[in-house]
Design an enzyme around this catalytic site. Structure first.
Site, PDB file in Angstrom:
ATOM      1  N   ALA A  45       0.821  -1.212   0.000  1.00 14.52           N
ATOM      2  CA  ALA A  45       0.000   0.000   0.000  1.00 14.52           C
ATOM      3  C   ALA A  45       0.858   1.265   0.000  1.00 14.52           C
ATOM      4  O   ALA A  45       0.679   2.153  -0.844  1.00 14.52           O
ATOM      5  CB  ALA A  45      -0.942  -0.023   1.198  1.00 14.52           C
ATOM      6  N   TRP A  46       1.809   1.365   0.915  1.00 14.15           N
ATOM      7  CA  TRP A  46       2.598   2.594   1.035  1.00 14.15           C
ATOM      8  C   TRP A  46       3.560   2.741  -0.132  1.00 14.15           C
ATOM      9  O   TRP A  46       3.740   3.827  -0.686  1.00 14.15           O
ATOM     10  CB  TRP A  46       3.310   2.597   2.371  1.00 14.15           C
ATOM     11  CG  TRP A  46       4.011   3.858   2.824  1.00 14.15           C
ATOM     12  CD1 TRP A  46       5.027   3.903   3.715  1.00 14.15           C
ATOM     13  CD2 TRP A  46       3.757   5.227   2.450  1.00 14.15           C
ATOM     14  NE1 TRP A  46       5.430   5.210   3.920  1.00 14.15           N
ATOM     15  CE2 TRP A  46       4.658   6.049   3.151  1.00 14.15           C
ATOM     16  CE3 TRP A  46       2.857   5.838   1.592  1.00 14.15           C
ATOM     17  CZ2 TRP A  46       4.707   7.432   3.027  1.00 14.15           C
ATOM     18  CZ3 TRP A  46       2.896   7.228   1.452  1.00 14.15           C
ATOM     19  CH2 TRP A  46       3.812   8.004   2.175  1.00 14.15           C
ATOM     20  N   GLY A  47       4.199   1.645  -0.559  1.00 17.90           N
ATOM     21  CA  GLY A  47       5.100   1.710  -1.694  1.00 17.90           C
ATOM     22  C   GLY A  47       4.386   2.142  -2.960  1.00 17.90           C
ATOM     23  O   GLY A  47       4.898   2.955  -3.742  1.00 17.90           O
ATOM     24  N   ALA A 229      -1.795   5.215   4.134  1.00 13.10           N
ATOM     25  CA  ALA A 229      -1.471   5.361   2.720  1.00 13.10           C
ATOM     26  C   ALA A 229      -2.661   5.828   1.882  1.00 13.10           C
ATOM     27  O   ALA A 229      -2.548   6.780   1.099  1.00 13.10           O
ATOM     28  CB  ALA A 229      -0.919   4.044   2.174  1.00 13.10           C
ATOM     29  N   LYS A 279       5.878   1.001  17.460  1.00 11.76           N
ATOM     30  CA  LYS A 279       4.441   1.288  17.589  1.00 11.76           C
ATOM     31  C   LYS A 279       3.595   0.168  16.988  1.00 11.76           C
ATOM     32  O   LYS A 279       2.465  -0.070  17.418  1.00 11.76           O
ATOM     33  CB  LYS A 279       4.088   2.650  17.000  1.00 11.76           C
ATOM     34  CG  LYS A 279       4.499   2.871  15.545  1.00 11.76           C
ATOM     35  CD  LYS A 279       3.474   2.432  14.549  1.00 11.76           C
ATOM     36  CE  LYS A 279       3.957   2.634  13.131  1.00 11.76           C
ATOM     37  NZ  LYS A 279       2.993   2.139  12.123  1.00 11.76           N
ATOM     38  N   ARG A 341      -3.074  -1.377   9.773  1.00  9.75           N
ATOM     39  CA  ARG A 341      -3.307  -2.805   9.525  1.00  9.75           C
ATOM     40  C   ARG A 341      -2.925  -3.670  10.723  1.00  9.75           C
ATOM     41  O   ARG A 341      -3.471  -4.747  10.905  1.00  9.75           O
ATOM     42  CB  ARG A 341      -2.531  -3.246   8.282  1.00  9.75           C
ATOM     43  CG  ARG A 341      -1.051  -3.417   8.475  1.00  9.75           C
ATOM     44  CD  ARG A 341      -0.351  -3.839   7.213  1.00  9.75           C
ATOM     45  NE  ARG A 341      -0.230  -2.742   6.282  1.00  9.75           N
ATOM     46  CZ  ARG A 341       0.403  -2.827   5.127  1.00  9.75           C
ATOM     47  NH1 ARG A 341       0.951  -3.952   4.753  1.00  9.75           N
ATOM     48  NH2 ARG A 341       0.494  -1.781   4.338  1.00  9.75           N
ATOM     49  N   GLN A 369       3.686  -6.242   9.890  1.00  9.49           N
ATOM     50  CA  GLN A 369       5.067  -6.146  10.345  1.00  9.49           C
ATOM     51  C   GLN A 369       5.207  -6.150  11.862  1.00  9.49           C
ATOM     52  O   GLN A 369       6.279  -6.415  12.389  1.00  9.49           O
ATOM     53  CB  GLN A 369       5.721  -4.893   9.745  1.00  9.49           C
ATOM     54  CG  GLN A 369       5.775  -4.950   8.230  1.00  9.49           C
ATOM     55  CD  GLN A 369       6.680  -3.898   7.633  1.00  9.49           C
ATOM     56  OE1 GLN A 369       7.790  -4.183   7.245  1.00  9.49           O
ATOM     57  NE2 GLN A 369       6.177  -2.680   7.560  1.00  9.49           N
TER      58      GLN A 369
END
Length: 456
Positions: A45-47, A229, A279, A341, A369
């Protein structure tokens, strides 16, 4: 369009955007006619959003810059996802018209009917990230051959999960053996590994990249911040920090800034990177508590008090000036608890819709992650060589013994010896100290362990 550059770096108009592009091209030594080549490695998503933001901002300067994204080929889109994707397409007139204009609509009809398969790299070209179907992006230039993607790239964006970063960049290093110029790498990964020998220390994605490729740390930066994202791409106001050497972080911060996405810069790369991973650990527990207590505001606030005290305790071990991290860490934690997520994963575990046995790569979400981060932080902080004085028992204990939530998450997610519901016992333990006492203990003792971040 008349461009105007503002003091905070945000730009209105094409002129200001082109000036920023030209400035970065000059810094990278690009001559006229020589494309500035940017590639995002990894299409989570972020990439994907990061690549799309750059494409939207700079992609129309085709004679000056090329923006591409690499993802592995062969990943099929299952029938239910294809059906949902078809609904998303037909709910957005702009997307529908774009696909029809590109003669790309028919394949989504056929996939909806089950008459053909779609592939993740195929739909990404049309602007659909498999982990973020409901947020259509701009069309992207997708490369499935890693060597082709990176061998002459000037800027490489690491959009991979931390658990995959080392392996992929070790492969990339094979293609860079003949390079003359050194690329600039921006890592988006939030996660850590623990190295226990010869001394316990944290290994971050930027350190993995430097070790795998030989690229000097001066040319590797980390970008992160309190953001989601999909909301960034939908132009919700957001901010982030790019951390690393002075040579690159300031010009890159200026290059990446947009009116709705403000990028600050900071020299403390590794600590910000580690906080980005920390976090995620506590976000999983927050999701569990929310689901188990039917979104009880009181229970969530109790959890928040305890988890923030543990995070503050851990930051005192990691940095000499932890107060500087309090704002960024809490902001990143807050947004992750709201909509990240990792918190979602914790909720699904508590509801019984997922189980730890299913692994950390989840359909429609990508890599969780926080799971590997739980293991890394607990194993690291369990080392006797890092022992601290117990506040009541007058003996030395490993730091993990003073972090009951971290310890419980480790037993649930890594050892898999407790059910998700057991996270509540960490909050209801009558012997648990006031979280304020944990913070006071960290502030009143010489807790800082520079060796944890590889410092002398």
């Amino acid at each position: 369009m008349v461009g105007s550059v503002h003091m905070n770096g945000s730009v209105h108009g094409a002129n200001g955007t082109e000036e920023r592009l030209d400035e970065l091209r000059r810094l990278l030594g690009k001559s006229e006619g020589d494309l500035l080549k940017i590639v995002s490695v990894g299409a989570g998503a972020w990439g994907s959003v990061f690549a799309a933001l750059l494409q939207d901002a700079y992609g129309h300067f085709r004679e000056k810059v090329q923006i591409r994204i690499w993802r592995r080929p062969g990943r099929t889109v299952d029938r239910s996802t294809a059906e949902h994707l078809f609904e998303v397409i037909n709910s957005r007139e702009d997307v529908l018209r774009r696909l029809i204009r590109r003669c790309a609509y028919l394949k989504y009809v056929e996939a909806r009917l089950g008459d053909r398969a779609l592939y993740a790299d195929e739909i990404l070209k049309d602007g659909f990230c498999l982990n973020m179907i409901e947020t259509p992006l701009c069309p992207l230039k997708v490369v499935t051959n890693l060597q082709e993607a990176v061998w002459d790239a000037d800027i490489v964006v690491n959009g991979l999960p931390s658990t995959e970063t080392r392996e992929v960049f070790e492969e990339i290093s094979k293609y860079w053996k003949e390079r003359i110029s050194v690329p600039v790498i921006i890592s988006l990964a939030k996660g850590i590994e623990a190295s226990l020998d010869p001394i316990p220390r944290i290994i971050t994605p930027t350190q993995m990249i430097s070790s795998a490729t030989g690229v000097p740390t001066e040319n590797i930066l980390y970008l992160g911040g309190p953001n989601i994202a999909s909301e960034i791409y939908n132009k919700e106001y957001a901010n982030a920090r790019i951390c690393g050497s002075n040579k690159w972080r300031k010009p890159l911060a200026k290059f990446l800034r947009q009116p709705h996405f403000i990028v600050w810069d900071n020299s403390d790369l590794v600590t910000h990177e580690v906080m980005g991973g920390l976090k995620n650990v506590y976000a999983i527990g927050a999701g569990m508590v929310a689901a188990l207590t039917n979104e009880s505001a009181t229970s969530k606030s109790v959890y928040f008090a305890h988890c923030t005290s543990e995070m503050i305790f851990i930051t005192h071990l990691l940095t000499e000036q932890p107060e500087k991290l309090a704002g960024p860490l809490l902001a990143d934690t807050y947004v992750t608890l709201l909509k990240g997520r990792n918190a979602w994963y914790g909720q699904m575990l508590a509801k019984g819709e997922l189980s730890p046995d299913m692994g950390d790569s989840i359909k429609g979400k990508g890599m969780i992650q926080g799971i590997s981060a739980v293991g890394a932080f607990f194993e690291l902080l369990s080392q006797p060589s890092l022992s601290v004085q117990h506040p009541e028992e007058n003996k030395q204990v490993a730091p993990a013994e003073l972090c009951p939530i971290l310890k419980r998450l480790y037993r649930i997610l890594i050892k898999r010896e407790l059910p998700a519901g057991d996270i509540l016992q960490a909050l209801r333990d009558e012997t648990m100290n006031d979280p304020r006492e944990r913070i006071e203990m960290a502030q009143s003792h010489a807790f800082y362990r520079p060796s944890l971040l590889g410092k002398p």
